[in-house]
Design a protein around this motif. Structure first.
Motif, short mmCIF file in Angstrom:
data_model
loop_
_atom_site.label_atom_id
_atom_site.label_comp_id
_atom_site.label_asym_id
_atom_site.label_seq_id
_atom_site.Cartn_x
_atom_site.Cartn_y
_atom_site.Cartn_z
N ALA A 1 37.25 42.83 44.72
CA ALA A 1 36.05 43.51 45.53
C ALA A 1 35.15 43.81 44.94
N ALA A 2 34.75 44.09 43.47
CA ALA A 2 33.88 44.50 42.96
C ALA A 2 32.94 43.05 42.63
N VAL A 3 33.56 41.95 42.49
CA VAL A 3 32.77 40.74 41.98
C VAL A 3 32.43 40.10 43.34
N THR A 4 33.16 40.34 44.48
CA THR A 4 32.78 39.71 45.71
C THR A 4 31.46 40.32 46.23
N GLU A 5 31.48 41.98 46.11
CA GLU A 5 30.44 42.54 46.30
C GLU A 5 29.07 42.08 45.54
N PHE A 6 29.43 41.99 44.23
CA PHE A 6 28.14 41.77 43.54
C PHE A 6 27.55 40.14 44.05
N LEU A 7 28.51 39.21 44.22
CA LEU A 7 27.96 38.30 44.75
C LEU A 7 27.16 38.08 46.11
N THR A 8 27.76 38.98 46.99
CA THR A 8 26.87 39.32 48.28
C THR A 8 25.57 39.86 47.80
N VAL B 1 33.83 33.40 37.58
CA VAL B 1 32.96 32.77 38.37
C VAL B 1 32.44 31.49 38.14
N LEU B 2 33.02 30.24 38.79
CA LEU B 2 32.45 29.19 38.58
C LEU B 2 31.52 28.64 39.58
N GLY B 3 30.37 28.10 39.57
CA GLY B 3 29.49 27.78 40.60
C GLY B 3 27.97 27.08 40.04
N THR C 1 18.69 23.00 40.27
CA THR C 1 20.14 23.33 40.39
C THR C 1 20.81 23.49 39.00
N ALA C 2 21.40 24.62 38.82
CA ALA C 2 21.99 24.79 37.25
C ALA C 2 23.21 25.32 37.41
N ARG C 3 24.46 24.46 36.63
CA ARG C 3 25.72 25.10 36.74
C ARG C 3 25.98 26.11 35.83
N CYS C 4 26.73 27.10 36.12
CA CYS C 4 26.89 28.23 35.51
C CYS C 4 28.55 28.76 35.83
N ALA C 5 28.89 29.70 34.67
CA ALA C 5 29.97 30.37 34.57
C ALA C 5 29.86 31.67 34.23
N LEU C 6 30.45 32.89 34.87
CA LEU C 6 30.29 34.17 34.69
C LEU C 6 31.50 34.63 34.17
N HIS C 7 31.33 35.50 33.25
CA HIS C 7 32.78 36.30 32.92
C HIS C 7 32.36 37.66 33.21
N LEU C 8 32.86 38.45 33.95
CA LEU C 8 32.70 39.87 34.39
C LEU C 8 33.82 40.74 34.15
N THR C 9 33.87 41.95 33.63
CA THR C 9 34.70 42.96 33.49
C THR C 9 34.69 43.97 34.47
N VAL C 10 35.64 44.56 35.16
CA VAL C 10 35.25 45.43 36.08
C VAL C 10 36.19 46.80 35.51
N ASP C 11 35.64 48.07 35.60
CA ASP C 11 36.31 49.03 35.22
C ASP C 11 35.82 50.31 36.31
N SER C 12 36.81 50.76 36.69
CA SER C 12 36.66 51.88 37.61
C SER C 12 35.43 51.58 38.68
N GLY C 13 35.57 50.36 39.38
CA GLY C 13 34.81 49.78 40.38
C GLY C 13 33.68 49.40 39.96
N VAL C 14 33.05 49.45 38.77
CA VAL C 14 31.78 48.89 38.23
C VAL C 14 31.84 48.00 37.24
N ILE C 15 30.83 47.16 36.98
CA ILE C 15 30.91 45.95 35.99
C ILE C 15 30.59 46.39 34.81
N THR C 16 31.28 46.21 33.75
CA THR C 16 30.96 46.74 32.71
C THR C 16 30.58 45.51 31.46
N ARG C 17 30.99 44.46 31.69
CA ARG C 17 30.79 42.92 31.09
C ARG C 17 30.15 42.06 31.98
N TYR C 18 28.90 41.67 31.61
CA TYR C 18 28.18 40.74 32.25
C TYR C 18 27.89 39.43 31.26
#
Length: 256
Positions: free
Chosen positions: A125-132, A208-210, A224-241
């Motif tokens: 949910a948090a990652v989807t909202e971040f991408l939006t 996240v791959l895209g 256009t640049a390919r990328c990958a994100l590694h995100l960590t979510v704790d208590s509804g917020v992103i702590t690692r980007y």
């Protein structure tokens, strides 16, 4: 049809009028329909109406929260799965998320309704909202989804690159807003985009791959640049980007 069903499903949890809510429950669920949560089951329309009314009274009626559906939906035959969020009415990150799995009867009413919650649903949910919000491009609204202190890492040389000034160390929510503000400064906001990303979730972690598609303001050059994100979510917020991207393509586009 699937989208309309999901819209009606989410709307019933927000419906303030008991008579309208009762009618919506009758139209949505089969007479012997049942909802399963991790701790209970609600069988039959009377029990389902009580379940919906209780959630509305607790969360929606006070005016603090509202239920919404995420855009990502999967369906085939008589099965549908999607994600719902409970978000503050004033805006901000979801405070609760659930993955919904529905089985429909031959009349298109809900026969089985399984609701899953937990770390992975909250992470997605948090990652989807971040991408939006990333697609919308508002730096302050993006930063709202991050913790006060952030483990921030971009896949660039430690010294950065003279043509790409936003590449530098960040560690706070304010830094996050400034990062995306600088991105907007150097790119055409209406020309940003990318392919639909692939989200892989494992507990609090997501990959996240895209790709990223931008147009440089100064030159009008698109890249256009390919990328990958590694995100960590704790208590509804992103702590690692952590971002791993095609930095050469970005640097060449900005260097002209």
């Amino acid at each position: 049809m699937t989208t309309k069903l999901i819209d009606r499903y989410v709307a019933v949890w927000n419906e303030p009028d008991p008579a309208t809510r009762r009618r919506a429950v009758t139209e949505l669920w089969a007479e012997d329909g049942v909802q399963y949560t991790e701790s209970a089951e609600h069988r039959g329309r009377d029990a389902l109406e009580a379940r919906v009314a209780g959630a509305h009274e607790q969360f929606v009626a006070p005016g603090e929260f509202v239920f919404v559906a995420a855009e990502e939906v999967l369906d085939h035959h008589d099965a549908i799965t999607f994600t719902t969020h409970m978000v503050p009415t004033t805006g901000g990150a979801p405070v609760w998320s659930g993955t919904i799995f529905l089985m429909l009867d031959q009349d298109g009413r809900i026969r089985h309704d399984h609701q899953f919650t937990g770390a992975e649903a909250g992470t997605r949910a948090a990652v989807t909202e971040f991408l939006t919000r990333l697609a919308d491009g508002d730096p302050d609204r993006i930063a709202e989804l991050f913790a006060a202190a952030v483990d921030w890492q971009l896949d660039w040389p430690e010294a950065g690159h003279p043509a790409v000034p936003w590449i530098r160390e960040r560690s706070t929510r304010a830094d996050v807003a400034e990062h995306f503000r600088e991105l907007n400064t150097f790119h055409v906001p209406g020309a940003r985009g990318g392919t639909a990303p692939r989200i892989l979730v494992d507990g609090p972690d997501a990959v996240v791959l895209g790709d990223i598609r931008q147009t440089v303001k100064a030159t009008g050059r698109a890249y256009t640049a390919r990328c990958a994100l590694h995100l960590t979510v704790d208590s509804g917020v992103i702590t690692r980007y952590h971002v791993y991207e095609d930095s050469l393509t970005v640097a060449q586009a900005l260097a002209g």
